[in-house]
Design a protein around this motif. Structure first.
Motif, PDB file in Angstrom:
ATOM      1  N   LYS A 346      -0.440 -10.697  -8.948  1.00 24.58           N
ATOM      2  CA  LYS A 346      -0.935  -9.586  -8.138  1.00 24.58           C
ATOM      3  C   LYS A 346      -1.103 -10.012  -6.679  1.00 24.58           C
ATOM      4  N   ILE A 349       2.307  -9.662  -5.210  1.00 24.89           N
ATOM      5  CA  ILE A 349       2.735  -8.281  -4.969  1.00 24.89           C
ATOM      6  C   ILE A 349       1.989  -7.679  -3.783  1.00 24.89           C
ATOM      7  N   SER A 383      10.040 -12.847 -11.549  1.00 28.48           N
ATOM      8  CA  SER A 383      10.340 -11.691 -12.384  1.00 28.48           C
ATOM      9  C   SER A 383       9.659 -10.434 -11.861  1.00 28.48           C
ATOM     10  N   VAL A 384       8.815 -10.556 -10.838  1.00 28.08           N
ATOM     11  CA  VAL A 384       8.207  -9.351 -10.269  1.00 28.08           C
ATOM     12  C   VAL A 384       8.469  -9.158  -8.775  1.00 28.08           C
ATOM     13  N   LYS A 609      -8.525   6.835  -9.134  1.00 31.20           N
ATOM     14  CA  LYS A 609      -8.928   5.453  -8.844  1.00 31.20           C
ATOM     15  C   LYS A 609      -9.877   5.351  -7.665  1.00 31.20           C
ATOM     16  N   LEU A 655      -3.841   6.317 -19.475  1.00 35.72           N
ATOM     17  CA  LEU A 655      -3.689   5.088 -18.695  1.00 35.72           C
ATOM     18  C   LEU A 655      -4.217   5.236 -17.277  1.00 35.72           C
ATOM     19  N   ASP A 659      -6.921   2.778 -15.732  1.00 35.70           N
ATOM     20  CA  ASP A 659      -6.799   2.091 -14.440  1.00 35.70           C
ATOM     21  C   ASP A 659      -7.997   2.397 -13.537  1.00 35.70           C
ATOM     22  N   ILE A 697       6.206  -3.067 -23.138  1.00 33.65           N
ATOM     23  CA  ILE A 697       5.391  -2.001 -22.557  1.00 33.65           C
ATOM     24  C   ILE A 697       4.269  -1.590 -23.510  1.00 33.65           C
ATOM     25  N   ASN A 700       1.522  -4.037 -23.361  1.00 27.65           N
ATOM     26  CA  ASN A 700       0.784  -3.936 -22.098  1.00 27.65           C
ATOM     27  C   ASN A 700      -0.172  -2.742 -22.079  1.00 27.65           C
TER      28      ASN A 700
ATOM     29  N   ARG B  95       8.408  -4.108 -14.466  1.00 28.15           N
ATOM     30  CA  ARG B  95       7.572  -5.309 -14.612  1.00 28.15           C
ATOM     31  C   ARG B  95       6.553  -5.398 -13.492  1.00 28.15           C
ATOM     32  N   ARG B  96       7.015  -5.049 -12.311  1.00 29.59           N
ATOM     33  CA  ARG B  96       6.141  -5.138 -11.159  1.00 29.59           C
ATOM     34  C   ARG B  96       4.963  -4.176 -11.320  1.00 29.59           C
ATOM     35  N   SER B  98       3.826  -2.936 -14.121  1.00 29.85           N
ATOM     36  CA  SER B  98       2.993  -3.187 -15.299  1.00 29.85           C
ATOM     37  C   SER B  98       1.817  -4.101 -14.954  1.00 29.85           C
ATOM     38  N   LEU B  99       1.879  -4.769 -13.814  1.00 32.82           N
ATOM     39  CA  LEU B  99       0.758  -5.609 -13.390  1.00 32.82           C
ATOM     40  C   LEU B  99      -0.356  -4.790 -12.747  1.00 32.82           C
ATOM     41  N   ASP B 101      -0.313  -0.979 -12.415  1.00 28.58           N
ATOM     42  CA  ASP B 101      -0.435   0.451 -12.663  1.00 28.58           C
ATOM     43  C   ASP B 101       0.296   0.822 -13.963  1.00 28.58           C
ATOM     44  N   MET B 102      -0.430   0.771 -15.067  1.00 33.96           N
ATOM     45  CA  MET B 102       0.222   1.022 -16.354  1.00 33.96           C
ATOM     46  C   MET B 102       0.678   2.468 -16.505  1.00 33.96           C
ATOM     47  N   THR B 105       3.866   2.708 -14.991  1.00 37.12           N
ATOM     48  CA  THR B 105       4.851   1.979 -15.782  1.00 37.12           C
ATOM     49  C   THR B 105       5.400   2.826 -16.930  1.00 37.12           C
TER      50      THR B 105
END
Lengths: 805, 214
Positions: A346, A349, A383-384, A609, A655, A659, A697, A700, B95-96, B98-99, B101-102, B105
């Motif tokens: 994070k 990102i 990978s991100v 949020k 979801l 969040d 997914i 997750n 993938r980005r 999913s870290l 904001d599900m 995603t």
């Protein structure tokens, strides 16, 4: 010797093989490599025709010959490679009548599998597959290794390393680009060239995918960046279909005509790929007629790259994000100790979103296996994010481990003027490639004068040259000292910056924020010093891109110096803003809050949020965090969960609420920690997508919800072997494991995992879920619980731990 | 609401329920982002099909056993074998998110699926028009995993198409396609215009599926 001729005289490859074999009866889908043994005469015939047409380098028929593809063949790999090399040599004896020196190239194509993290093939597994065939090739007498038709920089890196580490043969590489100049995995021309040159290949270029005409722009771009000889092997046009057959329709004459243009661009080795025939190659060699070539000029651009992106350090400065570093960060240290990789990702990102171009990665802590953690973090980051990374460590083992598995040409932080440092770091740069940060200090310490630092920079550049590391791969750091303890040091740094730029023309880098240590209101000094450094020739500042002050300096500098065309970036960032400085991202979030007074419960139920953040912060002024959680947060989550079950709330809403709740939790956790309160010890749950399954997914989703309900989720990721799950359950004494699988083929791994867990950790409960599962299936494989949706796993977890606690 | 939005809503499990504004906004954002980043690549070839007994057939010389596919292809003389993918860019995007904001995603996941189907529909329409010129009719797409057609045929299909090289489409040891937003399919070509307008969903015998098209 081939390596002496490459780039000095024009050399010819052969042309297509597949299309010719198909005309001799090879079926689509049949393994052509087997023909080396079963149809040796046909192969010798094809090779001979190419030698007769003028080819100097003929490829063995081993494009797909690797252990991964040959699992269903009754012929051994060694046998096939031996025969393939033999066939070319035999053809040479028959077809070369002018006594010219010719070469048998071991042809190595891609494995046909996607590497992790996008696919399931590990980097080292790919390396092993290539190593095997390359060793056989050298033993059989191949003169070079030609790696071709590669569309993934990571796979090509595994192949080049395998060739370099296991054979003494020259290595040439060609990749397959599309018409937009991109690899199928997203890489562009400069990123590919930066990586391959770093790996010290003997020649590089482009093959397959399109005809010579479509390839011209790519050849042109390659010439702009490459310092090594360029190979061009186009198809006979774009593939077309007629009556179910694929064909190519560029005639030998037309092919030769366009190849002349390719030569004019500066290619040093030419040949053909799919659909080209001995006639095409003959027309091409007759056209070219051994004309002299112009070896590519050495390019001076400093380039770092990732699999998908190249960052060129030029006049416009770049930003290196400094936040992935535990120094002085309590939370980050804790994340490292707890192996909380998500936290680190994070940070990456966030910096990317804030405008970083490169990310510095430092995971050094005492008592930590830095090499393995560095590898893991680098792999996960790649990978991100497609930003290039800067590997920042003093641990040489960790540095090498990271450089090996890095996808692209990394930046390395750092080497310095001490002999010991240069002796350790330069061989790694020489082997894996990279742009290295050179600190201007040596055995005598940090020189107190600008001249002293400039001198050390010269020493480092000189020493690097002995390893064949060009100046462009050195970025000099003249060191920022703290002005509060060393008055006058800023001036020295700025002078040194200007000095190295002027004297050596190299790029420069600085860790900027050191300057203000010990002073109040540090951002003010930092931002101003940053501007001054930029003005004195700083190419890359290591800064916090989330700092509004620093970014203002950066954007202003670029706008003022005309590096930001029409001030476009500046306008994009600041249009609509007033001149006051916001106090960090959280405050910005609060300022935007829409409906004041919206209660926390409502905010969570509606999945808002910002409002949840605001409401939680407001409430925490008057109420205890635990009270807030029990009175508002949990009831809100329960209500949403119930709605989901009843079918009035749907997955995205569930979801969004999760969040929002997460943000509220974070606010309350901060309050608790500030008050010195103990956060509750949480129940641990392992989650994993089973081996062979790369869809995560579902897992997750479950993770987010379980975390909402305060469980401590140990996320083992996807494609996780049973042994890893069992070992973790034992080590962490975990009493509930959740497994996910998408397809029937991977439920088998789920069953294996359950069996192993029963043996290793009998008191542990197991819940399962995933598209393919149902109650019956779950019973059959011996799971304790089947969760048909994410909420069910929450309820089950609550039930298990309520009983046990 | 356009077709792909409707499909995305269905994939998100809304059934006949009205979709909320928050989710609808996420769907809009997700399609925008996918339109910018997703690759769209396809490769297909036409192979002859020979029918044998008991659901066995040969497609381009490869033996295939599946009663359901046999039914789908009945009366066909050849088969379009295709592979398509939204590329690794789409996986990276998911993938980005999913870290951080599900919700985004899962919506991206649904939109990706809808986008891939839409892309295949467009391509299929082109193939239909081409085939029509030769007096051939195109059957609905049939993919490994439908009915009794084993997903183990992925390997054969990828090999027939040279798919890793042509469009970067490959698979894992467990026969899962990589990148994940990818499809392989077979489409029969026949001289007769048999009414066979069943599209993927209706062909499935899992009638209690929450994602089923109503």
């Amino acid at each position: 010797m081939l390596s002496e001729r490459l780039g000095k005289e024009l050399l010819y490859f052969d042309g297509g093989m597949g299309t010719l074999l198909q005309s001799k009866g090879l079926k689509p889908g049949e393994l052509p490599e087997v023909w080396n043994l079963t149809h040796a005469d046909e192969l010798v015939d094809v090779h001979r025709q190419y030698f007769e047409a003028g080819s100097d380098i003929v490829l063995t028929n081993t494009f797909g010959a690797n252990a991964l593809k040959f699992h269903d063949s009754k012929y051994g790999l060694k046998e096939i490679v031996d025969a393939a090399v033999r066939n070319v040599k035999k053809a040479a004896a028959l077809g070369v009548r002018d006594g010219r020196e010719i070469y048998t190239a071991l042809d190595v194509g891609p494995t046909g599998k996607l590497l992790k993290p996008m696919g399931d093939l590990g980097f080292e597994a790919a390396y092993e597959a290539f190593r095997e065939v390359m060793r056989y090739g050298e033993e059989a007498g191949a003169d070079l290794i030609h790696i071709e038709t590669m569309s993934d920089t990571y796979e090509v890196k595994a192949a080049v390393l395998a060739a370099k580490e296991n054979t003494n043969l020259p290595v040439t590489v060609t990749m397959i680009f599309d018409e937009k100049g991109k690899l199928l995995t997203g890489g562009d021309v400069p990123s590919v060239i930066a990586m391959l040159e770093g790996l010290r290949v003997d020649a590089l270029g482009v093959n397959c995918g399109m005809g010579p005409k479509q390839m011209l722009p790519i050849v042109k771009e390659m010439m702009k960046y490459s310092s090594v000889p360029v190979i061009v092997k186009p198809n006979a046009g774009l593939p077309k279909q007629r009556d179910g057959e694929v064909y190519y329709d560029v005639s030998p004459e037309e092919f030769a005509d366009t190849m002349e243009k390719v030569l004019e661009e500066g290619a040093c080795v030419i040949g053909g790929c799919c659909g080209t025939t001995p006639d095409h190659i003959r027309a091409m060699t007759q056209m070219a007629d051994r004309r002299p070539v112009h070896p590519p000029a050495a390019k001076e651009d400093t380039i770092v790259s990732s699999y998908g992106k190249a960052v060129v350090l030029s006049r416009k400065p770049v930003i290196v994000g400094e936040r992935i570093n535990p120094t002085g960060k309590k939370k980050f240290k804790q994340a490292l100790k707890e192996h909380d990789i998500d936290y680190i990702l994070k940070e990456g990102i966030t910096q990317q979103d804030s405008g970083a171009h490169i990310l510095d990665v430092n995971v050094g802590l005492p008592d930590i296996d830095e090499a393995s953690l560095m590898q893991e973090v680098i792999t996960e980051l790649q990978s991100v994010t497609s930003l290039p990374l800067q590997i920042d460590t003093v641990d040489i083992k960790a540095m090498e481990a990271a450089m090996r598995i890095y996808n692209g040409k990394p930046m390395i932080n750092s080497v310095n003027g001490k002999k010991e440092s240069m002796d350790a770091v330069f061989p790694l740069i020489q082997k894996y490639g990279g742009v290295v940060v050179a600190l201007t200090l040596d055995e005598e310490g940090i020189p107190a004068t600008a001249e002293g630092r400039v001198k050390i920079a010269g020493k480092i550049i000189n020493e690097a040259g002995k390893y064949g590391i060009p100046k462009k791969d050195i970025v000099v750091d003249v060191l920022t000292m703290t002005i509060s303890s060393e008055p006058g040091s800023a001036q020295i740094t700025l002078d040194a910056l200007k000095g190295v730029r002027k004297k050596y023309g190299v790029c420069t880098i600085l860790g900027v924020s050191n300057i203000s240590f010990g002073l109040p209101c540090r951002p003010v000094i930092n931002a101003n010093f940053y501007t001054m450094a930029l003005q004195n020739g700083l190419s890359a500042g290591i800064i916090n891109p989330s700092s509004e002050d620093m970014m203002r300096s950066y954007h202003s500098f670029c706008a003022l110096m005309n590096y930001d065309k029409n001030c476009e970036e500046y306008i994009r960032y600041y249009a609509g803003q007033t001149g006051t400085v916001a106090a960090g991202p959280k405050a910005a979030l609060g300022q935007q809050a829409g409906t004041p007074g919206l209660s926390l419960k409502t905010a969570i139920e509606r999945g808002l949020k910002e409002e949840a953040y605001h409401a939680a912060a407001e409430l925490s002024k008057t109420q205890e965090p635990l009270e807030i959680i029990n009175q508002y947060l949990i009831p809100a989550l329960d209500a949403v969960g119930k709605g989901f079950e009843k079918g009035t709330v749907f997955l995205p809403q569930l979801l969004m609420s999760a969040d929002a709740a997460k943000i509220a939790f974070a606010v309350l956790k901060d309050v608790l920690e500030k008050k010195g309160g103990e956060t509750e010890k949480k129940d641990k749950i392992i989650l994993a997508t089973v081996k062979g399954d790369i869809h995560d997914i579902g897992k997750n989703i479950v993770k987010v919800l379980l975390e909402n309900y305060s469980f401590d989720v140990i996320d083992l990721g996807k494609d996780v072997p049973p042994e890893v799950i069992a070992a973790c359950a034992v080590k962490e004494d975990v009493r509930l494991v959740g497994l996910s699988a998408l397809m029937t083929t991977t439920v088998v791994s789920m069953e294996d995992t359950i069996r192993l867990l029963r043996r290793e950790k009998p008191d542990c409960k197991i819940m399962v879920g995933g598209a393919v599962l149902n109650q019956e299936y779950a019973d059959m494989i011996g799971a304790d619980f089947y969760g048909k949706d994410a909420m069910q796993s929450v309820y089950y977890a609550q039930e298990i731990f309520a009983k046990q606690n | 609401m356009d077709r792909r939005t409707k499909e995305a809503v269905r994939y998100l499990g809304y059934g006949n329920h009205a979709v909320d504004d928050g989710t609808l906004a996420l769907i809009g954002d997700s399609f925008d982002e996918l339109d910018q980043t997703a690759g769209r690549r396809i490769v297909y070839r036409i192979f002859d099909v020979l029918f044998q007994s008991g659901g066995c057939m040969e497609i381009g010389g490869f033996p295939v056993t599946s009663k359901d596919l046999g039914k789908n292809l009945r009366g066909c003389e050849s088969v379009v074998v295709l592979g398509a993918t939204l590329g690794p860019e789409t996986d990276l995007l998911m993938r980005r998110y999913s870290l951080t904001d599900m919700a985004k995603t899962v919506v991206l996941q649904a939109c990706g699926a809808a986008m891939l189907e839409e892309y295949l529909d467009e391509q299929q329409e082109e193939i239909r028009q081409e085939a029509a010129k030769q007096g051939l009719y195109v059957r609905p797409r049939f993919s490994p995993g439908y009915g009794d057609l084993s997903i183990r045929y992925q390997e054969m299909i990828l090999r027939m198409l040279d798919a890793p090289k042509r469009i970067g489409l490959s698979m894992t040891d467990g026969n899962m396609l990589t990148p994940t937003k990818s499809v392989t399919a077979l489409m029969g070509l026949s001289r007769q215009n048999i009414a066979c307008h069943i599209r993927g969903c209706e062909a499935c015998n899992k009638t209690d599926c929450m994602f089923r098209r109503s």
